[in-house]
Write a protein that holds these residues in place. Structure first.
Motif, PDB file in Angstrom:
ATOM      1  N   GLU A  11       1.020  -1.023   0.017  1.00  0.00           N
ATOM      2  CA  GLU A  11       0.048   0.099   0.025  1.00  0.00           C
ATOM      3  C   GLU A  11       0.937   1.134  -0.022  1.00  0.00           C
ATOM      4  O   GLU A  11       2.146   1.359   0.497  1.00  0.00           O
ATOM      5  N   ASP A  12       0.206   2.377  -0.521  1.00  0.00           N
ATOM      6  CA  ASP A  12       1.108   3.525  -0.693  1.00  0.00           C
ATOM      7  C   ASP A  12       1.646   4.113   0.751  1.00  0.00           C
ATOM      8  O   ASP A  12       2.664   4.825   0.855  1.00  0.00           O
ATOM      9  N   ASP A  13       0.807   3.720   1.726  1.00  0.00           N
ATOM     10  CA  ASP A  13       1.156   4.331   3.063  1.00  0.00           C
ATOM     11  C   ASP A  13       1.958   3.427   4.060  1.00  0.00           C
ATOM     12  O   ASP A  13       2.322   3.610   5.090  1.00  0.00           O
ATOM     13  N   ASP A  14       2.586   2.235   3.382  1.00  0.00           N
ATOM     14  CA  ASP A  14       3.225   1.590   4.127  1.00  0.00           C
ATOM     15  C   ASP A  14       4.718   1.971   3.988  1.00  0.00           C
ATOM     16  O   ASP A  14       4.844   2.843   3.210  1.00  0.00           O
TER      17      ASP A  14
ATOM     18  N   THR B 226       9.940   6.536   6.548  1.00  0.00           N
ATOM     19  CA  THR B 226       9.029   7.468   5.602  1.00  0.00           C
ATOM     20  C   THR B 226       8.320   6.462   4.790  1.00  0.00           C
ATOM     21  O   THR B 226       8.806   5.325   4.643  1.00  0.00           O
ATOM     22  N   SER B 227       7.102   6.795   4.223  1.00  0.00           N
ATOM     23  CA  SER B 227       6.246   5.861   3.560  1.00  0.00           C
ATOM     24  C   SER B 227       6.415   6.378   1.914  1.00  0.00           C
ATOM     25  O   SER B 227       7.057   7.092   1.576  1.00  0.00           O
TER      26      SER B 227
ATOM     27  N   ALA C 257       4.169   6.952  -0.214  1.00  0.00           N
ATOM     28  CA  ALA C 257       3.157   8.034  -0.497  1.00  0.00           C
ATOM     29  C   ALA C 257       4.049   9.301  -0.058  1.00  0.00           C
ATOM     30  O   ALA C 257       4.090  10.320  -1.130  1.00  0.00           O
ATOM     31  N   ARG C 258       4.736   9.359   1.130  1.00  0.00           N
ATOM     32  CA  ARG C 258       5.579  10.693   1.180  1.00  0.00           C
ATOM     33  C   ARG C 258       6.625  10.774   0.314  1.00  0.00           C
ATOM     34  O   ARG C 258       6.930  11.975  -0.118  1.00  0.00           O
TER      35      ARG C 258
ATOM     36  N   ASP D  84       1.896  -3.515   5.995  1.00  0.00           N
ATOM     37  CA  ASP D  84       2.781  -2.454   6.665  1.00  0.00           C
ATOM     38  C   ASP D  84       4.064  -2.849   6.547  1.00  0.00           C
ATOM     39  O   ASP D  84       5.164  -2.486   7.272  1.00  0.00           O
TER      40      ASP D  84
END
Length: 314
Positions: A95-98, A164-165, A167-168, A299
């Motif tokens: 996932e992008d927020d992993d 950091t992820s 997405a960031r 995650d």
């Protein structure tokens, strides 16, 4: 496992260290990396701040000479370490927020080579990586918070978790992670070996596979053999090997036979199913990465007990 000449000379002069196995080594840190890591650069146990900053400046001045053509494999998502190359990678179902992951070689660890049979997992880390854009320019310093996995048994790989992820990284720098392919590459596949250390891209094909690749005390299984065009050098260790058609990572660059010696450091030999040994001077190799996606869950959590996870375990 080769260090870049300048790094090797510094290590020899300051610590008396010997040769590394024939895989390529990590890249010199940026000045931002140096500041982030307490004002000095660490290569193994050696502090080398001024020399490494000078080398990095030279590399930056050359990076524009290797800018890729539009549509071709480029440097976006690759990283430079203090003595090796690497890349920001994601599993196919991430996932992008992993938390983002960085892939390099096991022999590129700050603490030295893992021993034969040794598998390291879930260790604290504050290692920094210089993130590159498509043209090979540094755009950020990324920092790890854990070393999730590292070994030189059967393969030669290390995976760090960043603080950091995905997405960031994308929102801040416009850079996507490279996706690990969960399928085994085939002989004849066109590939690119992308070195963040040297800001250089090598293009060739998968020539075939070594049943066993023996180098000093270490043995790697089912290694990718390049065609001669990928004449990788010290500093390319840990570079992602990218399928030129799909853009996915299929292996991690790690070694080559430099001098024609038989099964020694920097001179791996191939051993077939019948024990026959073949030495291919000037030929270089990588370790396949298709086994890793089955070993990671949500995650970016390492799950060595997951069904289908076949990488070496502690």
């Amino acid at each position: 496992m080769r260090k870049p000449l300048v790094v090797a000379l510094c290590a020899l002069a300051m610590t008396g260290a010997g040769a590394m196995p024939a895989v390529a080594a990590e890249a010199p840190p940026t000045s931002a990396d140096t500041a982030a890591a307490t004002g000095t650069t660490t290569t193994g146990t050696t502090t080398t701040g001024t020399v490494m900053d000078t080398v990095n400046g030279v590399l930056d001045s050359l990076s524009g000479l290797t800018a890729p053509k539009a549509g071709a494999v480029n440097f976006a998502g690759t990283v430079a370490l203090s003595n090796c190359s690497g890349s920001v990678v994601r599993m196919p179902d991430a996932e992008d927020d992993d938390p983002a992951l960085v892939l390099t070689n096991g022999h590129c660890l700050e603490s030295g080579f893992p021993g034969p049979g040794q598998v390291l997992t879930d260790r604290a880390s504050s290692r920094t990586f210089s993130l590159l854009n498509a043209s090979g320019s540094r755009v950020a310093t990324l920092r790890a918070d854990r070393l999730l996995y590292a070994t030189m048994t059967d393969t030669d790989a290390a995976i760090y978790r960043l603080s950091t992820s995905y997405a960031r990284i994308k929102s801040s720098y416009g850079i996507d992670a490279l996706t690990l392919d969960d399928s085994r590459p085939a002989a004849g596949t066109s590939i690119s070996v992308v070195s963040g250390y040297w800001r250089r891209i090598y293009n060739c094909s998968v020539d075939g596979f070594a049943h066993r690749l023996k180098e000093g005390d270490w043995t790697f299984k089912d290694s990718v053999r390049y065609t001669p065009e990928c004449n990788t050098i010290g500093g390319t260790s840990g570079s992602p090997v990218v399928d030129s058609a799909t853009g996915k990572v299929v292996a991690v660059n790690n070694t080559g036979n430099e001098d024609g010696e038989r099964c020694t450091l920097n001179n791996p030999c191939e051993v077939d199913e019948n024990g026959q040994v073949t030495v291919r001077q000037g030929i270089n190799y990588a370790q396949q990465t298709y086994l890793f996606p089955a070993c990671f869950g949500p995650d970016s959590k390492l799950e060595l007990d997951a069904s289908g996870c076949l990488v070496p375990k502690p």
